[in-house]
Design a protein around this motif. Structure first.
Motif, mmCIF file in Angstrom:
data_model
loop_
_atom_site.group_PDB
_atom_site.id
_atom_site.type_symbol
_atom_site.label_atom_id
_atom_site.label_comp_id
_atom_site.label_asym_id
_atom_site.label_seq_id
_atom_site.Cartn_x
_atom_site.Cartn_y
_atom_site.Cartn_z
ATOM 1 N N ALA A 1 49.074 -39.172 -17.163
ATOM 2 C CA ALA A 1 49.008 -40.574 -17.595
ATOM 3 C C ALA A 1 49.357 -41.463 -16.403
ATOM 4 C CB ALA A 1 49.974 -40.820 -18.744
ATOM 5 N N ARG A 2 48.963 -42.709 -16.475
ATOM 6 C CA ARG A 2 49.156 -43.611 -15.327
ATOM 7 C C ARG A 2 50.566 -44.168 -15.231
ATOM 8 N NH1 ARG A 2 43.332 -46.482 -15.652
ATOM 9 N NH2 ARG A 2 42.214 -44.655 -14.921
ATOM 10 N N SER A 3 51.457 -43.692 -16.068
ATOM 11 C CA SER A 3 52.831 -44.186 -16.043
ATOM 12 C C SER A 3 53.775 -43.054 -15.649
ATOM 13 C CB SER A 3 53.213 -44.714 -17.424
ATOM 14 O OG SER A 3 54.566 -45.067 -17.439
ATOM 15 N N PRO A 4 54.572 -43.242 -14.609
ATOM 16 C CA PRO A 4 55.501 -42.186 -14.196
ATOM 17 C C PRO A 4 56.608 -41.951 -15.232
ATOM 18 C CG PRO A 4 55.788 -44.144 -12.832
ATOM 19 C CD PRO A 4 54.605 -44.387 -13.701
ATOM 20 N N ASP A 5 56.887 -42.959 -16.083
ATOM 21 C CA ASP A 5 57.919 -42.788 -17.110
ATOM 22 C C ASP A 5 57.525 -41.706 -18.127
ATOM 23 O OD1 ASP A 5 59.422 -44.775 -15.944
ATOM 24 O OD2 ASP A 5 58.637 -46.356 -17.255
ATOM 25 N N LEU A 6 56.237 -41.592 -18.414
ATOM 26 C CA LEU A 6 55.784 -40.620 -19.407
ATOM 27 C C LEU A 6 55.966 -39.190 -18.935
ATOM 28 C CD1 LEU A 6 52.526 -42.281 -20.806
ATOM 29 C CD2 LEU A 6 54.842 -42.381 -21.722
ATOM 30 N N ALA A 7 55.908 -38.974 -17.634
ATOM 31 C CA ALA A 7 56.067 -37.623 -17.088
ATOM 32 C C ALA A 7 57.494 -37.106 -17.271
ATOM 33 C CB ALA A 7 55.685 -37.607 -15.617
ATOM 34 N N ARG A 8 58.447 -38.002 -17.513
ATOM 35 C CA ARG A 8 59.848 -37.582 -17.671
ATOM 36 C C ARG A 8 60.221 -37.285 -19.123
ATOM 37 N NH1 ARG A 8 62.652 -42.231 -14.251
ATOM 38 N NH2 ARG A 8 61.250 -43.376 -15.611
ATOM 39 N N ILE A 9 59.286 -37.406 -20.040
ATOM 40 C CA ILE A 9 59.559 -37.127 -21.457
ATOM 41 C C ILE A 9 59.708 -35.624 -21.655
ATOM 42 C CG2 ILE A 9 58.565 -37.221 -23.776
ATOM 43 C CD1 ILE A 9 57.213 -39.830 -22.980
ATOM 44 N N GLU B 1 57.624 -50.301 -25.944
ATOM 45 C CA GLU B 1 56.925 -49.783 -27.120
ATOM 46 C C GLU B 1 55.493 -49.345 -26.790
ATOM 47 O OE1 GLU B 1 57.886 -49.044 -30.250
ATOM 48 O OE2 GLU B 1 59.916 -49.475 -29.570
ATOM 49 N N LYS B 2 54.875 -49.993 -25.829
ATOM 50 C CA LYS B 2 53.519 -49.621 -25.433
ATOM 51 C C LYS B 2 53.497 -48.192 -24.896
ATOM 52 C CE LYS B 2 49.701 -51.092 -22.514
ATOM 53 N NZ LYS B 2 49.250 -52.036 -21.495
ATOM 54 N N GLN B 3 54.481 -47.839 -24.066
ATOM 55 C CA GLN B 3 54.559 -46.470 -23.546
ATOM 56 C C GLN B 3 54.897 -45.470 -24.658
ATOM 57 O OE1 GLN B 3 57.262 -46.386 -20.216
ATOM 58 N NE2 GLN B 3 55.586 -46.780 -18.778
ATOM 59 N N ARG B 4 55.745 -45.860 -25.574
ATOM 60 C CA ARG B 4 56.085 -44.995 -26.706
ATOM 61 C C ARG B 4 54.819 -44.675 -27.508
ATOM 62 N NH1 ARG B 4 60.720 -46.816 -30.443
ATOM 63 N NH2 ARG B 4 61.670 -44.779 -30.523
ATOM 64 N N THR B 5 54.042 -45.708 -27.792
ATOM 65 C CA THR B 5 52.804 -45.529 -28.544
ATOM 66 C C THR B 5 51.826 -44.647 -27.785
ATOM 67 O OG1 THR B 5 53.110 -47.705 -29.559
ATOM 68 C CG2 THR B 5 50.906 -46.758 -29.664
ATOM 69 N N MET B 6 51.717 -44.856 -26.484
ATOM 70 C CA MET B 6 50.809 -44.063 -25.657
ATOM 71 C C MET B 6 51.220 -42.591 -25.674
ATOM 72 S SD MET B 6 49.898 -44.332 -21.585
ATOM 73 C CE MET B 6 49.464 -46.044 -21.708
ATOM 74 N N ALA B 7 52.517 -42.319 -25.540
ATOM 75 C CA ALA B 7 53.008 -40.939 -25.551
ATOM 76 C C ALA B 7 52.718 -40.272 -26.889
ATOM 77 C CB ALA B 7 54.502 -40.911 -25.256
ATOM 78 N N MET B 8 52.921 -40.992 -27.977
ATOM 79 C CA MET B 8 52.660 -40.446 -29.310
ATOM 80 C C MET B 8 51.174 -40.135 -29.487
ATOM 81 S SD MET B 8 55.556 -40.289 -30.954
ATOM 82 C CE MET B 8 55.096 -40.297 -32.659
ATOM 83 N N GLU B 9 50.309 -41.045 -29.044
ATOM 84 C CA GLU B 9 48.869 -40.835 -29.173
ATOM 85 C C GLU B 9 48.396 -39.662 -28.318
ATOM 86 O OE1 GLU B 9 46.992 -44.558 -28.337
ATOM 87 O OE2 GLU B 9 47.715 -45.471 -30.188
ATOM 88 N N GLU C 1 61.337 -38.958 -30.919
ATOM 89 C CA GLU C 1 62.751 -39.076 -30.556
ATOM 90 C C GLU C 1 62.874 -39.908 -29.282
ATOM 91 O OE1 GLU C 1 65.235 -37.718 -32.406
ATOM 92 O OE2 GLU C 1 63.751 -36.948 -33.824
ATOM 93 N N LEU C 2 61.895 -40.784 -29.060
ATOM 94 C CA LEU C 2 61.868 -41.617 -27.848
ATOM 95 C C LEU C 2 62.644 -42.893 -28.073
ATOM 96 C CD1 LEU C 2 58.083 -41.199 -26.974
ATOM 97 C CD2 LEU C 2 60.024 -40.137 -25.816
ATOM 98 N N ARG C 3 63.260 -43.365 -26.993
ATOM 99 C CA ARG C 3 63.954 -44.657 -27.011
ATOM 100 C C ARG C 3 63.233 -45.585 -26.052
ATOM 101 N NH1 ARG C 3 67.598 -40.761 -26.601
ATOM 102 N NH2 ARG C 3 67.943 -41.070 -24.390
ATOM 103 N N ALA C 4 62.935 -46.763 -26.548
ATOM 104 C CA ALA C 4 62.270 -47.764 -25.711
ATOM 105 C C ALA C 4 63.307 -48.598 -25.019
ATOM 106 C CB ALA C 4 61.360 -48.644 -26.561
ATOM 107 N N GLY C 5 63.150 -48.817 -23.733
ATOM 108 C CA GLY C 5 64.114 -49.583 -22.955
ATOM 109 C C GLY C 5 65.181 -48.673 -22.394
ATOM 110 N N THR C 6 66.011 -49.188 -21.520
ATOM 111 C CA THR C 6 67.086 -48.399 -20.922
ATOM 112 C C THR C 6 68.350 -48.639 -21.700
ATOM 113 O OG1 THR C 6 67.501 -50.187 -19.366
ATOM 114 C CG2 THR C 6 66.100 -48.357 -18.616
ATOM 115 N N ASP C 7 68.935 -47.569 -22.183
ATOM 116 C CA ASP C 7 70.191 -47.667 -22.941
ATOM 117 C C ASP C 7 71.365 -47.356 -22.080
ATOM 118 O OD1 ASP C 7 68.730 -46.293 -25.952
ATOM 119 O OD2 ASP C 7 68.776 -48.333 -25.207
#
Length: 123
Positions: free
Chosen positions: A69-77, A95-103, A117-123
């Motif tokens: 995927a074009r987002s480096p954040d998704l590779a860390r899931i 939320e856009k990345q969360r939706t993309m990962a789910m799809e 079990e994804l969290r959107a944003g940095t906690d």
């Protein structure tokens, strides 16, 4: 009237008798039809090692799609699969990345459900 020779009748009777004997013998027919498919369309119990192998294949495919995927954040899931249910864990940017990962996970063949079990944003 001249008498007919009897040997002609005997000559015809012998092949007819042999044909009748050959026809009376049961010869098993070769199966021509494919075995019938199971009548149940529901999920059947498969050996555990088969399920584990397909779960590993599903996990590998989901990870590959997230990595491409074009987002480096998704590779860390973190991805795990049990009985066709994919569990996605980690943090994504929005939320856009969360939706993309789910799809992406749902689009993999063999996935029956996706556990978010994804969290959107940095906690």
């Amino acid at each position: 009237m001249t008498p007919r020779p009897r040997f002609r009748i005997a000559r015809l009777a012998l092949p007819l008798a042999a044909l009748a004997i050959a026809a009376s013998r049961a010869v098993p027919a070769a199966p021509t039809d494919a075995p019938a498919a199971p009548s149940s369309t529901g999920r059947t119990a498969a050996p555990r090692d088969t399920e584990a192998a397909s779960d590993r294949a599903i996990t590998a495919e989901v990870r590959a799609r997230l990595a491409n995927a074009r987002s480096p954040d998704l590779a860390r899931i973190r991805v795990s699969t049990t009985d066709g249910v994919v569990k996605l864990e980690g943090t994504v940017r929005d939320e856009k990345q969360r939706t993309m990962a789910m799809e992406l996970a749902r689009s993999v063949r063999g996935v029956s459900a996706v556990s978010d079990e994804l969290r959107a944003g940095t906690d």
